[in-house]
Enzyme design. Structure first.
Site, PDB file in Angstrom:
ATOM      1  N   HIS A   1       0.823  -1.203   0.000  1.00 26.82           N
ATOM      2  CA  HIS A   1       0.000   0.000   0.000  1.00 26.82           C
ATOM      3  C   HIS A   1       0.865   1.264   0.000  1.00 26.82           C
ATOM      4  O   HIS A   1       2.001   1.263   0.480  1.00 26.82           O
ATOM      5  CB  HIS A   1      -0.929   0.013   1.206  1.00 26.82           C
ATOM      6  CG  HIS A   1      -2.016  -1.004   1.118  1.00 26.82           C
ATOM      7  ND1 HIS A   1      -2.993  -1.123   2.070  1.00 26.82           N
ATOM      8  CD2 HIS A   1      -2.303  -1.955   0.186  1.00 26.82           C
ATOM      9  CE1 HIS A   1      -3.827  -2.094   1.732  1.00 26.82           C
ATOM     10  NE2 HIS A   1      -3.417  -2.615   0.589  1.00 26.82           N
TER      11      HIS A   1
ATOM     12  N   CYS B   1      -6.274   1.426   5.510  1.00 25.98           N
ATOM     13  CA  CYS B   1      -6.786   0.175   6.066  1.00 25.98           C
ATOM     14  C   CYS B   1      -6.185  -0.004   7.467  1.00 25.98           C
ATOM     15  O   CYS B   1      -5.314   0.772   7.885  1.00 25.98           O
ATOM     16  CB  CYS B   1      -6.411  -0.995   5.164  1.00 25.98           C
ATOM     17  SG  CYS B   1      -4.631  -1.384   5.165  1.00 25.98           S
TER      18      CYS B   1
ATOM     19  N   CYS C   1      -2.245  -0.461   7.525  1.00 23.79           N
ATOM     20  CA  CYS C   1      -1.542   0.802   7.313  1.00 23.79           C
ATOM     21  C   CYS C   1      -1.711   1.723   8.521  1.00 23.79           C
ATOM     22  O   CYS C   1      -0.783   2.428   8.897  1.00 23.79           O
ATOM     23  CB  CYS C   1      -2.033   1.485   6.034  1.00 23.79           C
ATOM     24  SG  CYS C   1      -1.508   0.615   4.535  1.00 23.79           S
TER      25      CYS C   1
ATOM     26  N   GLU D   1       0.713   3.951   1.746  1.00 25.40           N
ATOM     27  CA  GLU D   1       1.111   4.430   3.071  1.00 25.40           C
ATOM     28  C   GLU D   1       2.388   3.733   3.538  1.00 25.40           C
ATOM     29  O   GLU D   1       3.316   4.372   4.039  1.00 25.40           O
ATOM     30  CB  GLU D   1      -0.013   4.182   4.099  1.00 25.40           C
ATOM     31  CG  GLU D   1      -1.300   4.906   3.795  1.00 25.40           C
ATOM     32  CD  GLU D   1      -2.271   4.117   2.925  1.00 25.40           C
ATOM     33  OE1 GLU D   1      -3.476   4.426   2.981  1.00 25.40           O
ATOM     34  OE2 GLU D   1      -1.853   3.201   2.177  1.00 25.40           O
TER      35      GLU D   1
END
Length: 160
Positions: free
Chosen positions: A81, A109, A112, A83
């Site tokens: 991801h 999410c 993260c 992040e």
């Protein structure tokens, strides 16, 4: 005629939109910018680990997750991801992000959110909400991480 300047939050979200152009997974073309004192420290986008093939090249690795309420969601495991990529980029370059703000096009999410909290980031600004972010929101609230949504729009994936 006067120029309508964006707020700082709007400005950094617009930069996230440019960052996401590098994403290599069409399921989550997200871009992230980590900022402190109005200065960009690092960026991140959705993509495979360094040197690994991308979804755009060879396809997704989709895993279904069955939740306690019976709902099934689908996630691509090939990519990292945005992040996490931004946080690890800071670590790799020796850049402290303690006390920083993370700007993202999509609300983080839970995984993260844990990394964001542990890295010392104190504020998260999201353009859109994520349909499965209730646990992340709860974590941020308990950890004292301020979360701001610029819109009430919720991101939903096809074949979630």
């Amino acid at each position: 005629m006067t120029n309508q300047r964006p707020s700082w939050d709007e400005y950094f979200i617009k930069i996230c939109q440019a960052v996401r152009e590098r994403a290599t997974c069409d399921r989550g073309r997200n871009g992230v910018v980590i900022v402190k004192d109005k200065q960009i420290l690092t960026t991140g986008y959705v993509g495979s680990p360094a040197g690994q093939p991308h979804c755009d090249e060879i396809g997704h690795i989709i895993k279904e997750t069955k939740h306690q309420d019976g709902k099934i969601t689908k996630h691509c495991l090939r990519t990292t991801h945005a992040e996490i990529n931004a946080i690890t980029q800071a670590a790799k370059k020796g850049i402290s992000i303690d006390g920083a703000t993370l700007f993202t096009l999509l609300e983080p999410c839970l995984h993260c959110a844990k990394a964001i909290t542990n890295s010392g980031i104190k504020r998260v600004v999201c353009e859109k909400e994520y349909h499965d972010a209730s646990e992340a929101r709860e974590l941020f609230q308990k950890a004292g991480v301020e979360q701001v949504h610029l819109t009430n729009e919720t991101m939903k994936y096809e074949n979630q």
